[in-house]
Write a protein that holds these residues in place. Structure first.
Motif, PDB file in Angstrom:
ATOM      1  N   LEU A  55      33.522 -41.943 -18.964  1.00 16.76           N
ATOM      2  CA  LEU A  55      33.181 -41.076 -20.128  1.00 16.76           C
ATOM      3  C   LEU A  55      31.868 -40.503 -20.049  1.00 16.76           C
ATOM      4  O   LEU A  55      31.325 -39.469 -20.358  1.00 16.76           O
ATOM      5  CB  LEU A  55      33.739 -41.712 -21.521  1.00 16.76           C
ATOM      6  CG  LEU A  55      35.175 -41.825 -21.576  1.00 16.76           C
ATOM      7  CD1 LEU A  55      35.492 -42.341 -23.070  1.00 16.76           C
ATOM      8  CD2 LEU A  55      35.999 -40.333 -21.751  1.00 16.76           C
ATOM      9  N   ARG A  56      30.824 -41.703 -20.114  1.00 18.14           N
ATOM     10  CA  ARG A  56      29.196 -41.459 -20.067  1.00 18.14           C
ATOM     11  C   ARG A  56      29.143 -40.393 -18.935  1.00 18.14           C
ATOM     12  O   ARG A  56      28.241 -39.442 -19.166  1.00 18.14           O
ATOM     13  CB  ARG A  56      28.820 -42.723 -20.076  1.00 18.14           C
ATOM     14  CG  ARG A  56      27.243 -42.468 -19.819  1.00 18.14           C
ATOM     15  CD  ARG A  56      26.331 -41.723 -20.659  1.00 18.14           C
ATOM     16  NE  ARG A  56      26.740 -42.329 -22.313  1.00 18.14           N
ATOM     17  CZ  ARG A  56      26.429 -41.594 -23.391  1.00 18.14           C
ATOM     18  NH1 ARG A  56      26.086 -40.186 -23.297  1.00 18.14           N
ATOM     19  NH2 ARG A  56      26.549 -42.204 -24.528  1.00 18.14           N
ATOM     20  N   GLU A  57      29.680 -40.455 -17.684  1.00 18.74           N
ATOM     21  CA  GLU A  57      29.265 -39.848 -16.665  1.00 18.74           C
ATOM     22  C   GLU A  57      29.915 -38.312 -16.892  1.00 18.74           C
ATOM     23  O   GLU A  57      29.024 -37.254 -16.487  1.00 18.74           O
ATOM     24  CB  GLU A  57      29.853 -40.480 -15.563  1.00 18.74           C
ATOM     25  CG  GLU A  57      29.606 -39.679 -14.119  1.00 18.74           C
ATOM     26  CD  GLU A  57      29.969 -40.370 -12.941  1.00 18.74           C
ATOM     27  OE1 GLU A  57      30.142 -39.798 -11.935  1.00 18.74           O
ATOM     28  OE2 GLU A  57      30.443 -41.536 -13.245  1.00 18.74           O
ATOM     29  N   GLN A  58      31.156 -38.353 -17.426  1.00 18.83           N
ATOM     30  CA  GLN A  58      31.694 -36.739 -17.594  1.00 18.83           C
ATOM     31  C   GLN A  58      31.090 -36.033 -18.749  1.00 18.83           C
ATOM     32  O   GLN A  58      31.124 -35.004 -18.785  1.00 18.83           O
ATOM     33  CB  GLN A  58      33.337 -37.086 -17.580  1.00 18.83           C
ATOM     34  CG  GLN A  58      33.826 -37.712 -16.478  1.00 18.83           C
ATOM     35  CD  GLN A  58      33.727 -36.911 -15.198  1.00 18.83           C
ATOM     36  OE1 GLN A  58      33.697 -35.610 -15.276  1.00 18.83           O
ATOM     37  NE2 GLN A  58      33.518 -37.453 -13.963  1.00 18.83           N
ATOM     38  N   PHE A  59      30.750 -37.027 -19.693  1.00 20.57           N
ATOM     39  CA  PHE A  59      30.502 -36.088 -20.971  1.00 20.57           C
ATOM     40  C   PHE A  59      29.002 -36.640 -21.339  1.00 20.57           C
ATOM     41  O   PHE A  59      29.053 -37.346 -22.242  1.00 20.57           O
ATOM     42  CB  PHE A  59      31.423 -36.531 -22.255  1.00 20.57           C
ATOM     43  CG  PHE A  59      32.746 -36.120 -21.845  1.00 20.57           C
ATOM     44  CD1 PHE A  59      33.360 -34.903 -21.988  1.00 20.57           C
ATOM     45  CD2 PHE A  59      33.822 -36.821 -21.463  1.00 20.57           C
ATOM     46  CE1 PHE A  59      34.512 -34.207 -21.703  1.00 20.57           C
ATOM     47  CE2 PHE A  59      34.857 -36.601 -21.061  1.00 20.57           C
ATOM     48  CZ  PHE A  59      35.443 -35.183 -21.094  1.00 20.57           C
ATOM     49  N   PRO A  60      28.050 -36.292 -20.600  1.00 19.16           N
ATOM     50  CA  PRO A  60      26.675 -36.650 -20.904  1.00 19.16           C
ATOM     51  C   PRO A  60      26.137 -36.126 -22.381  1.00 19.16           C
ATOM     52  O   PRO A  60      25.102 -36.780 -22.911  1.00 19.16           O
ATOM     53  CB  PRO A  60      25.791 -36.001 -19.759  1.00 19.16           C
ATOM     54  CG  PRO A  60      26.597 -35.018 -19.170  1.00 19.16           C
ATOM     55  CD  PRO A  60      28.054 -35.199 -19.643  1.00 19.16           C
ATOM     56  N   GLU A  61      26.823 -35.214 -22.748  1.00 17.95           N
ATOM     57  CA  GLU A  61      26.381 -34.511 -24.040  1.00 17.95           C
ATOM     58  C   GLU A  61      26.648 -35.330 -25.367  1.00 17.95           C
ATOM     59  O   GLU A  61      25.961 -35.333 -26.299  1.00 17.95           O
ATOM     60  CB  GLU A  61      26.716 -33.065 -24.358  1.00 17.95           C
ATOM     61  CG  GLU A  61      28.309 -32.990 -24.727  1.00 17.95           C
ATOM     62  CD  GLU A  61      29.184 -32.879 -23.441  1.00 17.95           C
ATOM     63  OE1 GLU A  61      30.448 -32.773 -23.267  1.00 17.95           O
ATOM     64  OE2 GLU A  61      28.385 -33.203 -22.298  1.00 17.95           O
ATOM     65  N   LEU A  62      27.605 -36.114 -24.873  1.00 20.62           N
ATOM     66  CA  LEU A  62      27.931 -37.145 -26.058  1.00 20.62           C
ATOM     67  C   LEU A  62      26.948 -38.392 -26.373  1.00 20.62           C
ATOM     68  O   LEU A  62      26.526 -38.800 -25.364  1.00 20.62           O
ATOM     69  CB  LEU A  62      29.316 -37.798 -26.005  1.00 20.62           C
ATOM     70  CG  LEU A  62      30.369 -36.915 -26.061  1.00 20.62           C
ATOM     71  CD1 LEU A  62      31.744 -37.420 -25.742  1.00 20.62           C
ATOM     72  CD2 LEU A  62      30.812 -36.290 -27.467  1.00 20.62           C
ATOM     73  N   SER A  63      26.425 -38.388 -27.464  1.00 21.42           N
ATOM     74  CA  SER A  63      25.616 -39.636 -27.806  1.00 21.42           C
ATOM     75  C   SER A  63      26.207 -41.033 -27.941  1.00 21.42           C
ATOM     76  O   SER A  63      27.665 -41.132 -27.981  1.00 21.42           O
ATOM     77  CB  SER A  63      25.125 -39.405 -29.381  1.00 21.42           C
ATOM     78  OG  SER A  63      25.858 -39.640 -30.517  1.00 21.42           O
ATOM     79  N   GLU A  66      28.540 -41.414 -30.861  1.00 19.11           N
ATOM     80  CA  GLU A  66      29.697 -40.583 -30.986  1.00 19.11           C
ATOM     81  C   GLU A  66      30.651 -41.417 -29.889  1.00 19.11           C
ATOM     82  O   GLU A  66      31.921 -41.307 -30.298  1.00 19.11           O
ATOM     83  CB  GLU A  66      29.205 -39.023 -30.449  1.00 19.11           C
ATOM     84  CG  GLU A  66      28.463 -38.660 -31.530  1.00 19.11           C
ATOM     85  CD  GLU A  66      27.877 -37.012 -31.224  1.00 19.11           C
ATOM     86  OE1 GLU A  66      27.837 -36.157 -31.950  1.00 19.11           O
ATOM     87  OE2 GLU A  66      28.150 -37.081 -29.999  1.00 19.11           O
ATOM     88  N   LEU A  67      30.247 -41.575 -28.837  1.00 23.16           N
ATOM     89  CA  LEU A  67      31.103 -42.156 -27.756  1.00 23.16           C
ATOM     90  C   LEU A  67      31.983 -43.535 -28.253  1.00 23.16           C
ATOM     91  O   LEU A  67      32.934 -43.465 -28.046  1.00 23.16           O
ATOM     92  CB  LEU A  67      30.442 -42.505 -26.392  1.00 23.16           C
ATOM     93  CG  LEU A  67      31.144 -43.159 -25.193  1.00 23.16           C
ATOM     94  CD1 LEU A  67      32.379 -42.048 -24.774  1.00 23.16           C
ATOM     95  CD2 LEU A  67      30.141 -43.314 -24.020  1.00 23.16           C
ATOM     96  N   ARG A  80      45.989 -38.987 -29.811  1.00 23.01           N
ATOM     97  CA  ARG A  80      45.371 -39.169 -28.486  1.00 23.01           C
ATOM     98  C   ARG A  80      46.041 -40.109 -27.732  1.00 23.01           C
ATOM     99  O   ARG A  80      46.223 -40.320 -26.747  1.00 23.01           O
ATOM    100  CB  ARG A  80      43.972 -39.442 -28.825  1.00 23.01           C
ATOM    101  CG  ARG A  80      43.063 -38.322 -29.244  1.00 23.01           C
ATOM    102  CD  ARG A  80      41.508 -39.034 -29.260  1.00 23.01           C
ATOM    103  NE  ARG A  80      40.647 -37.645 -29.684  1.00 23.01           N
ATOM    104  CZ  ARG A  80      39.312 -37.907 -29.745  1.00 23.01           C
ATOM    105  NH1 ARG A  80      38.880 -38.868 -29.277  1.00 23.01           N
ATOM    106  NH2 ARG A  80      38.598 -36.752 -30.005  1.00 23.01           N
TER     107      ARG A  80
END
Length: 423
Positions: A55-63, A66-67, A80
């Motif tokens: 998830l961190r790799e695919q959505f770098p804009e998330l802090s 938030e993650l 979900r």
């Protein structure tokens, strides 16, 4: 007490051993189950960690906050979950997949627990088999020992007795064996003593009987024998018969004491009066021997009148004690020379009553002193007509009455007999 203590100790050790085995098995099972479950949890943790990294790799804009919030408590969690389940099912991660993993874990736990239990069972069976072999070996040893016992062998090494189910039985058998051995040895000694006794009696009777036969043959073979000579032969026969009668009576008394058929009375008596009666009984013998029997003050050694002495009360059988005292006094008179004295003295204490009879004769040789109370023992300076049973009878009577005779002697000075009655 000791037997009960050993039994408790063995039982305690067995209980502790069983508890130890149970604790080891329980600990092994608990550790194995925890380890298998922890392995499963570790796999799940690694999968979640890998998903967070993706998830961190695919959505770098998330802090990070938030993650983590998204993972822990998303607002639309149920929605979900449903979408995630559909997606995972699409690629083969359905309920059957997760059920298979749970079954695999369950089988791992079952196999592990079964293995531990089976191994424990095998160990228990081996220990039991070893125990049975040991018991069988001990039983065979006992059977072998009983066979030896039946053939008259009483040998058993207590050091070979191991601690086990039959150890107490082995110990009891050993004790009984020792009792049997002691009884057998005692019986053998009694038989040997009886044989010696019969031989001694035969030897003692042989001479007087032969003398009587010779005298009677002389009388019968010579009808014209002078009256005086005939009387002399008959007098000799009478003396020999009297001696035989005295010997038989003494032997009968000894036999009754040995057989336990004589029960000495327990009545109040004055031992001083008994001793004076023995003195009176032997007055004629003392006069013939030329011996004076007197009483003395024991501490000072001065001759005293026995009338001045007070009673010396004690519990016993006066008739039998008279027999014992008379035999000792008679022995002292017979071993004293003409013109000498035999002394009697009495001690009266709160612990014991003590009568001392001493003579001033030649004394007893030192090598004979330990044997003078043995039956048919004749010391080197014994009289020719002495049989050697008077002192033995006296000792048996006194000991059966709870007393003890002590003797001391000095060559050339005399012999002292001390009869002590404990209260």
């Amino acid at each position: 007490m000791e037997k009960t203590k050993n039994k408790i100790n063995r039982r305690t050790r067995r209980i502790l051993l069983a508890m130890g085995c149970a604790l080891i098995m329980a600990g092994t099972l608990l550790y194995g189950n925890i380890w298998l479950i922890s392995q499963q949890k570790e796999m799940e943790r690694q999968q979640i960690t890998a998903m967070v990294g993706l998830l961190r790799e695919q959505f770098p804009e998330l802090s990070d906050a938030e993650l983590m919030k998204l993972l822990k408590d998303p607002a639309d969690r149920q929605e979900r979950l449903e979408r995630g389940a559909d997606l995972m099912q699409k690629y083969g991660y359905d309920d059957a997949f997760f059920s298979a993993r749970e079954k695999r874990l369950m089988w791992q736990l079952v196999l592990f627990n079964s293995g531990v239990i089976f191994l424990t069972g095998v160990i228990c069976v081996m220990l039991y088999a070893q125990h049975r072999l040991r018991v069988r070996k001990e039983v065979k040893e006992l059977q072998r020992y009983f066979d030896e016992l039946n053939h008259g062998s009483y040998d058993l090494d207590p050091g070979q007795t191991t601690e086990g189910d039959l150890s107490m039985l082995q110990s009891d058998i050993f004790k009984v064996t020792q009792l049997l051995r002691t009884a057998a040895e005692h019986e053998k000694e009694k038989n040997e003593a009886l044989s010696r006794w019969l031989a001694d009696i035969s030897h003692q009777l042989k001479t007087p009987i032969a003398s009587i036969r010779i005298n009677l043959d002389n009388v019968l073979d010579d009808p014209d024998m002078p009256v005086e000579l005939r009387k002399e032969f008959m007098k000799e026969c009478s003396m020999q018969l009297e001696w035989i009668s005295s010997l038989v009576q003494t032997l009968l008394k000894l036999a009754r004491i040995d057989a336990g058929t004589v029960e000495l009375k327990k009545e109040e008596m004055d031992i001083l009066s008994v001793a004076r009666e023995a003195q009176k009984k032997l007055e004629i013998l003392a006069e013939i021997q030329g011996v004076e029997v007197v009483w003395e003050d024991e501490p000072k050694g001065e001759v005293i009148d026995p009338e001045t002495l007070g009673p010396v009360p004690m519990t016993g059988d006066p008739a039998w004690q008279l027999e014992a005292i008379s035999n000792i006094l008679k022995n002292c008179i017979e071993h004293s020379g003409a013109g000498s004295r035999v002394y009697l003295s009495m001690r009266n204490t709160t612990v014991f009553k003590e009568l001392t009879i001493r003579d001033t004769g030649d004394g007893i040789p030192e090598e004979d002193l330990p044997h003078i109370f043995e039956r048919f023992y004749r010391a080197k300076n014994a009289r020719k007509e002495s049989v050697g049973i008077g002192l033995s009878l006296a000792s048996s009577i006194v000991e059966n009455g709870g007393g003890k005779i002590m003797v001391s002697s000095v060559r050339g000075e005399g012999t002292s007999f001390v009869i002590r009655y404990l209260l």
